[in-house]
Design a protein around this motif. Structure first.
Motif, short mmCIF file in Angstrom:
data_model
loop_
_atom_site.label_atom_id
_atom_site.label_comp_id
_atom_site.label_asym_id
_atom_site.label_seq_id
_atom_site.Cartn_x
_atom_site.Cartn_y
_atom_site.Cartn_z
N LYS A 1 0.58 -0.71 -0.25
CA LYS A 1 0.51 0.25 -0.20
C LYS A 1 0.38 1.31 -0.21
O LYS A 1 0.01 2.42 -1.13
CB LYS A 1 -0.58 0.37 0.94
N GLN A 2 1.60 1.28 0.50
CA GLN A 2 3.16 2.40 0.45
C GLN A 2 3.59 3.01 -0.26
O GLN A 2 4.34 3.91 -0.24
CB GLN A 2 3.54 2.51 1.64
N ILE A 3 4.01 1.53 -1.42
CA ILE A 3 5.32 2.03 -2.29
C ILE A 3 4.97 3.65 -3.35
O ILE A 3 5.21 3.87 -3.46
CB ILE A 3 4.45 0.56 -3.23
N HIS A 4 3.24 3.53 -3.63
CA HIS A 4 3.53 5.06 -3.82
C HIS A 4 3.17 6.06 -3.58
O HIS A 4 4.24 6.96 -3.81
CB HIS A 4 1.50 4.64 -4.49
N VAL B 1 3.73 1.47 -11.21
CA VAL B 1 3.33 1.73 -10.61
C VAL B 1 1.92 1.40 -11.16
O VAL B 1 1.37 1.12 -10.27
CB VAL B 1 3.10 2.84 -9.73
N CYS B 2 1.75 1.82 -12.35
CA CYS B 2 0.24 1.71 -13.19
C CYS B 2 0.07 -0.09 -13.26
O CYS B 2 -0.70 -0.35 -12.97
CB CYS B 2 -0.13 2.76 -14.40
N THR B 3 1.10 -0.86 -13.61
CA THR B 3 0.62 -1.92 -13.57
C THR B 3 0.69 -2.59 -12.11
O THR B 3 0.06 -3.64 -11.79
CB THR B 3 2.22 -2.18 -13.73
N LEU B 4 1.47 -2.16 -11.35
CA LEU B 4 1.33 -2.69 -9.44
C LEU B 4 -0.37 -2.02 -8.81
O LEU B 4 -1.27 -3.13 -9.05
CB LEU B 4 1.90 -1.61 -8.82
N TRP C 1 -3.91 6.07 -6.01
CA TRP C 1 -3.18 6.11 -6.91
C TRP C 1 -4.34 6.93 -8.80
O TRP C 1 -3.45 6.66 -10.10
CB TRP C 1 -4.04 4.68 -6.99
N GLN C 2 -4.99 7.22 -7.99
CA GLN C 2 -5.69 8.22 -9.34
C GLN C 2 -5.86 9.57 -9.71
O GLN C 2 -5.15 9.42 -10.71
CB GLN C 2 -7.43 8.34 -8.43
N TRP C 3 -4.37 8.95 -8.36
CA TRP C 3 -3.84 11.33 -9.11
C TRP C 3 -2.21 10.79 -10.05
O TRP C 3 -2.74 11.58 -10.72
CB TRP C 3 -3.16 11.73 -7.53
N LEU C 4 -2.23 9.31 -9.27
CA LEU C 4 -1.12 8.83 -10.07
C LEU C 4 -1.33 9.06 -12.00
O LEU C 4 -1.11 9.10 -13.04
CB LEU C 4 -0.51 7.89 -9.85
N ILE C 5 -2.68 8.52 -11.96
CA ILE C 5 -3.05 7.66 -13.29
C ILE C 5 -2.84 9.21 -14.17
O ILE C 5 -2.45 9.45 -15.26
CB ILE C 5 -4.50 7.14 -13.35
N ASP D 1 -1.67 12.20 -13.80
CA ASP D 1 -0.83 13.19 -14.07
C ASP D 1 -0.48 12.28 -15.10
O ASP D 1 0.44 13.22 -16.16
CB ASP D 1 -0.21 13.12 -12.46
N THR D 2 -0.18 11.17 -14.95
CA THR D 2 0.73 10.31 -16.10
C THR D 2 -0.62 10.28 -17.41
O THR D 2 0.63 10.98 -18.75
CB THR D 2 0.54 9.14 -16.28
N LEU D 3 -1.80 10.58 -17.62
CA LEU D 3 -1.94 10.52 -18.80
C LEU D 3 -2.44 12.38 -19.07
O LEU D 3 -2.41 13.13 -20.53
CB LEU D 3 -3.89 10.43 -18.62
N ARG D 4 -2.55 13.61 -18.17
CA ARG D 4 -2.00 14.73 -18.77
C ARG D 4 -0.84 15.38 -18.91
O ARG D 4 -0.86 16.22 -19.50
CB ARG D 4 -2.38 15.35 -17.59
#
Length: 807
Positions: free
Chosen positions: A270-273, A294-297, A317-321, A323-326
């Motif tokens: 849970k803490q990896i991100h 991390v997206c694969t994770l 996780w939602q922020w990461l996805i 932010d990556t797409l943006r």
């Protein structure tokens, strides 16, 4: 030399060779040392008592891989180490090698399956084979050899993902293989190897679940924050794959994944991100790798149903996805597509697992926020951001689209429209089309359903209109015909939607829409780019020969099934012009398709690629030969050709190749039947269109093509001939010297070919004027000669128009 020495001194030589194997030495010393040991062993100079010293060294050499910059050295050492094992198999009795069999067999199997270098894998396979044959003590040797032979180990992916699973089925090899992946391959310098190693660990986990959960997993978790980018990336990917593998094993027994993973491991996952985010490891050069990992994770943890519902980590996780797409435009172009696909897959899994309140119902607040945010991002000035969020909307599960379908489709429709400021955003339009098709598959079809919940009678025509509109995207930029990507996506989407409707509600496919779809596909199947022509033909034939539920209203279905039988689907390679064009031109005989086939065909016949031009021209002439005795068919063909010209007047993409096609048709006597009638309507209209096309044109290629067409039209009798000659004589005084010279040269050939144009008494003089005049001289000089030709040909002299306000 050692063979000439006494036993003790020869043994000293072996000792000296073993000194080469220290990690202060270069790979060259290791390579030479291995070759020396192999030769000494082969000649019986390496005593069995020395094997205890030699074997550990050889096992190290079998995995020797030293990183140098962005690559590594050591393939030569590993290859030589395999040769040593091969030599030892021949040199020693089985009982002498028996104590080392387990270690050598595992090392050779690992090299044969997991080495990056194909030569090393093959060398290890050959050495293993030699040992199985000569020693007979390698466990499960014959079984392994039949699967991992010299040829089977040639494909890296097959080795990592298929052969490894088979060999790991033998308990002697399972643990060494898993340990090797964790120690040597998860942190490999080559990203492809790291990804394959993670997938291989996923497959091998089922062979040793307890070992993977208790020994491997803690090691992987400790590596996820390594300062080395490659180790960190590989460890996160491996954690994702092993977790999902353990979940699948647990699910078979209706147990949660937490039965395998203790609370400490779950908390660490849970803490990896957050730990990567706090250390700013999503930024900079390694950022895109870590985002992808991390997206694969996220995807695999969501699919593993980790108990994180309502936890703060979900918003991280939602922020990461998002932010990556943006910020896809900041990702290097060669990995952009992969990063986007990984983020989109993660989003789909995340939404399916954590955003559902009760079966089939989304959390209203999350749905509102997500859809609004993603639709706003579709208007971004960055093309890649539009691509990312189009794909994201396309991947959303059905419960999030419920009640918002029209809104989402309207947003994607806007992305697929071409406006002056985003005309070059072909990739965004392509991804928008793919998203529309994917959403249609997700929500399904209900003929009388609500337009906000499914594809239904109210919105199906609108969806088709968007897809068909994109079939006319011929955008060109510095990369070439980028509109082809859009057309390809539109074709695939039309096929998916049509087959979807055909399976469930065929009555929603209206006759005029089906006709449009088939005609557009027929046009693309006769165009010049091999790959897209083949794709169009595949889609056309798939719809035509749809087995499960025949698609209604296909125009001329009976004739099409005869002309393009089912066997063609598999046997014809539509990439090859020689196979494609003879079949496509047969459809010119079907009135519904004729216009669209011609529109595609003229672009091929008047193109630049030699093979495409040759085969499309030959096929067109064969068709024309077949209708020469049928005046009605020829009239109809001529009228359609003129209609194509009229509709594409001043559209250089079509009009320039069309002029070249007309030149070919006229020169080959395809319209000879029209020469029997004075001022035939075909000729009159063709002349008017050609004049309109070149009016005020400065395009040399277009002007030269039109000269050839005018020269071909001289064969038509009546006033048309006089008007055509007038056009040619006007071109003899064109401002461009090149056009004047080309016109004179073509007219010379024309006079020789169509001698009836000039009276016999004036023929020699006309030819003399055309050939002797320097047509690139000053215009007043040229004009005199041109006027002389006018008199000889009986054409009124053109009058020089003086524009108002000039002297």
């Amino acid at each position: 030399m050692a063979g000439r020495l006494p036993k003790e001194l020869a043994d000293d030589v072996v000792g000296s060779v073993l000194d080469c194997f220290s990690f202060q030495e270069t790979d060259k010393a290791w390579h030479g040392g291995c070759l020396a040991l192999a030769e000494l062993g082969r000649r019986g100079l390496l005593l069995p008592s020395r094997l205890a010293d030699v074997v550990p060294v050889i096992l190290k050499a079998l995995t020797y891989d030293e990183k140098r910059g962005a690559s590594s050295v050591g393939a030569n050492v590993r290859d030589a180490a395999c040769y040593v094992c091969w030599a030892f198999a021949r040199a020693y009795e089985p009982q002498e090698l028996k104590p080392f069999v387990t270690a050598i067999s595992s090392a050779l199997v690992i090299a044969a399956v997991f080495d990056r270098n194909v030569n090393c894998r093959r060398a290890a396979s050959a050495a293993f084979q030699e040992n199985v044959g000569r020693q007979g003590t390698f466990p499960h040797g014959i079984d392994i050899l039949t699967t991992a032979d010299y040829f089977a180990v040639g494909n890296t992916s097959n080795c990592f993902l298929v052969i490894s699973v088979f060999i790991a089925g033998f308990p002697e090899y399972t643990q060494p293989m898993i340990d090797h992946l964790v120690t040597m391959k998860i942190n490999h310098w080559d990203g492809v190897i790291r990804e394959l190693a993670a997938k291989a660990l996923h497959n091998l986990t089922q062979r040793a679940p307890e070992y993977s959960a208790t020994h491997v997993f803690p090691r992987l978790l400790s590596m996820t924050l390594s300062p080395d980018l490659h180790t960190r990336h590989g460890a996160v990917l491996a954690c994702a794959e092993v977790t999902y593998a353990l979940y699948k094993l647990a699910a078979q027994e209706n147990r949660p994944v937490t039965d395998y993973l203790d609370n400490k491991a779950v908390q660490h996952l849970k803490q990896i991100h957050q730990q990567l985010y706090d250390r700013q490891l999503y930024r900079g050069l390694g950022g895109e790798l870590m985002r992808q990992a991390v997206c694969t994770l996220v995807e695999n943890l969501s699919r593993s149903r980790m108990p994180f519902k309502g936890d703060a980590v979900i918003s991280g996780w939602q922020w990461l996805i998002d932010d990556t797409l943006r910020h896809l435009h900041l990702v290097s172009s060669n990995s952009r597509e992969q990063v986007k696909d990984t983020a989109v897959s993660a989003l789909a899994a995340l939404c399916s697992e954590y955003y559902m309140m009760e079966p089939g119902q989304a959390d209203p607040a999350i749905q509102e926020e997500l859809i609004q945010q993603y639709l706003a991002e579709l208007q971004s000035p960055e093309e890649m951001t539009r691509c990312g969020f189009s794909s994201a909307l396309g991947s959303l599960p059905g419960f999030l689209l419920k009640g918002r379908l029209q809104q989402v489709l309207a947003g994607l429709r806007a992305v697929t429209q071409t406006s002056p400021k985003d005309v070059s955003f072909a990739e965004a339009r392509r991804d928008g089309l793919k998203a529309i098709a994917r959403i249609c598959q997700t929500v399904g079809v209900k003929a009388e359903g609500a337009p906000d919940e499914a594809v239904c009678r109210e919105n199906v025509a609108q969806i088709y209109a968007v897809l068909l509109g994109c079939m006319d995207d011929y955008t060109m930029d510095s990369r070439g015909d980028v509109g082809a990507w859009v057309r390809e996506a539109a074709m695939t989407s039309l096929m998916d939607l049509t087959l979807l409707l055909g399976r469930s509600q065929p009555e929603l496919i209206e006759a005029h829409i089906c006709e449009q779809v088939m005609c557009c596909l027929a046009q693309q199947a006769s165009e010049k780019i091999d790959r897209f022509r083949a794709h169009a033909a595949h889609v056309f034939l798939t719809i035509l020969h749809c087995d499960s539920s025949p698609i209604p209203h296909v125009p001329h279905r009976g004739e099409l099934e005869k002309l393009l039988p089912r066997s063609d689907v598999a046997s014809v390679n539509w990439n090859v012009p020689a196979q494609a064009f003879p079949r496509v031109t047969q459809l010119l005989g079907l009135p519904t398709y004729r216009y669209h086939i011609l529109l595609g065909l003229v672009v091929s016949v008047g193109g630049l690629t030699e093979s495409t031009v040759r085969h499309s021209t030959h096929s067109l002439f064969e068709y024309m030969k077949g209708i020469q005795s049928d005046p009605q068919a020829l009239e109809s063909f001529g009228a359609t050709l003129l209609q194509v010209f009229e509709d594409n007047l001043l559209n250089d993409r079509v009009s320039v190749p069309l002029l070249k096609t007309l030149d070919q048709l006229l020169a080959n006597g395809c319209f000879d039947i029209f020469t029997t009638e004075e001022n035939h309507p075909f000729c009159v209209k063709l002349l008017a269109l050609c004049k309109e096309e070149i009016k005020k044109s400065k395009d040399v290629q277009k002007l030269r093509s039109s000269i050839a067409v005018f020269c071909g039209m001289v064969q038509f009798p009546g006033d048309v001939r006089t008007k055509v000659l007038l056009q040619l004589l006007l071109l003899l005084c064109h401002p461009f010297p090149l056009i004047r010279k080309t016109t004179a040269s073509q007219m010379y050939e024309m006079v020789l070919t169509y001698s009836e144009v000039v009276g016999t008494d004036a023929l020699d003089e006309v030819m003399a004027v055309l050939s002797d005049t320097a047509w690139d001289a000053e215009l007043p000089v040229v004009r005199e000669q041109r006027n002389r030709l006018c008199d000889l040909l009986g054409v009124p002299r053109p009058q020089l128009v003086i524009k108002p306000g000039t002297r």
